[in-house]
Design an enzyme around this catalytic site. Structure first.
Site, mmCIF file in Angstrom:
data_model
loop_
_atom_site.group_PDB
_atom_site.id
_atom_site.type_symbol
_atom_site.label_atom_id
_atom_site.label_comp_id
_atom_site.label_asym_id
_atom_site.label_seq_id
_atom_site.Cartn_x
_atom_site.Cartn_y
_atom_site.Cartn_z
ATOM 1 N N GLN A 25 -45.424 11.593 -21.290
ATOM 2 C CA GLN A 25 -44.784 12.385 -22.332
ATOM 3 C C GLN A 25 -43.266 12.339 -22.169
ATOM 4 O O GLN A 25 -42.734 12.562 -21.086
ATOM 5 C CB GLN A 25 -45.291 13.844 -22.246
ATOM 6 C CG GLN A 25 -44.819 14.743 -23.362
ATOM 7 C CD GLN A 25 -45.368 14.354 -24.731
ATOM 8 O OE1 GLN A 25 -46.507 13.929 -24.862
ATOM 9 N NE2 GLN A 25 -44.544 14.501 -25.751
ATOM 10 N N LYS B 165 -53.119 16.891 -27.505
ATOM 11 C CA LYS B 165 -53.754 15.607 -27.166
ATOM 12 C C LYS B 165 -55.086 15.839 -26.465
ATOM 13 O O LYS B 165 -56.048 15.112 -26.684
ATOM 14 C CB LYS B 165 -52.821 14.766 -26.286
ATOM 15 C CG LYS B 165 -51.755 14.066 -27.097
ATOM 16 C CD LYS B 165 -50.626 13.546 -26.261
ATOM 17 C CE LYS B 165 -49.434 13.262 -27.184
ATOM 18 N NZ LYS B 165 -48.151 13.311 -26.513
ATOM 19 N N ASP C 272 -49.013 4.189 -26.528
ATOM 20 C CA ASP C 272 -47.846 4.588 -27.336
ATOM 21 C C ASP C 272 -47.192 3.366 -28.002
ATOM 22 O O ASP C 272 -46.382 3.524 -28.919
ATOM 23 C CB ASP C 272 -46.779 5.222 -26.427
ATOM 24 C CG ASP C 272 -46.832 6.744 -26.393
ATOM 25 O OD1 ASP C 272 -47.154 7.341 -27.433
ATOM 26 O OD2 ASP C 272 -46.528 7.318 -25.332
#
Ligand code: GUN
Length: 284
Positions: A96, A52, A119
């Site tokens: 995460q 990322k 997300d």
């Protein structure tokens, strides 16, 4: 032989388009910024987070990384999320998953501001996906849809089988296919006679997490096969949920692993971060 759906190439194209826009935003003093929180030492998560950071660099974004010990504590983590929610220089927040044992993932995800939830895991954004309102799209399912579109594959009226019912992939994937007028079935671990369901599918999407589960005799000749799986085979080699070597002989289009869905997921995360930055500018 099936045509390869090249996610790596399309992701590269998307990221260069994103870079062009972010350069303009940067010169206006609003550099898109993604904050990534990694709690604990899960090795796979560490790789994802590193990727990322690389994607952010390629897109001209600022990336903020918070590497926290597994015993950081839920209240402190919530306080960090809250401070990032309040920070006008941060546009996207990603925690995460999985979090280490002892953390209430749902509580943490609910704490992320829906406007920064790149997300698309927050119930507010999940609800928007359900009713087809504009907002963030979930990274993997949206990446799959972009890949289908790029190759001129229209789900309208087709039998679409999604194998897997996770909140991250299976369920939102089904919704996005439905939006495009696919006739959608969701199969899962309790589905009886998975093979016959697979053989009916014009578009088959495997998101199970079982190495090479899908064999050639489960594929309808000419079907489009999308492999979301990321597993290790008996030799420790990266492989998907689909037995690629067998299935590419039967399918019309197929995604490779790696180089198919994975890079698209990452590209959509960048797209969502850009979108969050654009929206924040609009709301100034
Ligand atoms: N862990 C595995 N996939 C994902 C993802 O898409 N987002 C987050 N936050 N964690 C993950």
């Amino acid at each position: 032989m099936a045509i390869l759906l090249d996610g790596k190439k399309l992701a590269q194209k998307l990221k260069s388009e994103i870079l062009e826009k972010s350069v303009v935003m940067k010169s206006a003093g609003n550099t898109p910024a993604l904050a990534v929180i990694l709690c604990g030492d899960d090795p796979a998560s560490a790789v994802y987070v590193r990727n990322k950071r690389k994607d952010c660099e390629e897109c001209g974004f600022d990336s903020l990384e918070y590497k926290l010990p597994a015993d950081y504590g839920e209240e402190k983590l919530l306080a960090l999320v809250e401070s990032l929610n309040q920070d006008p220089k941060v546009h996207g927040i990603l925690v995460q998953l999985p979090l280490p044992r002892g953390y209430d993932e749902t509580r943490i995800i609910h704490a992320i501001s829906p406007a920064k939830d790149v997300d698309a895991f927050h119930p507010f954004n999940v609800g928007k996906i359900m009713i087809g309102e504009p907002g963030f799209l979930p990274c993997t399912p949206a990446g799959v849809m972009l890949l289908l579109e790029e190759y001129g594959i229209d789900p309208a009226g087709k039998e679409c089988l999604v194998i897997g019912r996770s909140n991250i992939v299976g369920k939102p994937m089904a919704m996005l296919l439905l939006r495009k007028n696919g006739t959608v079935t969701i199969a899962h671990s309790k589905t009886m006679d998975l093979a016959s369901k697979c053989r009916e599918a014009d578009i088959l999407i495997a998101a199970v997490g079982k190495a090479k589960l899908i064999k050639a005799d489960m594929i309808k000749p000419g079907a489009v096969v999308i492999d979301v799986g990321m597993n290790r085979d008996e030799n420790g080699k990266l492989c998907g949920d689909v037995d690629f070597a067998e299935c590419e002989k039967v399918a019309s289009y197929i995604t490779p692993v790696p180089g198919g869905v994975g890079p698209m997921t990452r590209a959509v995360l960048m797209k969502n971060t850009l979108q969050a930055a654009e929206e924040s500018q609009r709301n100034l």
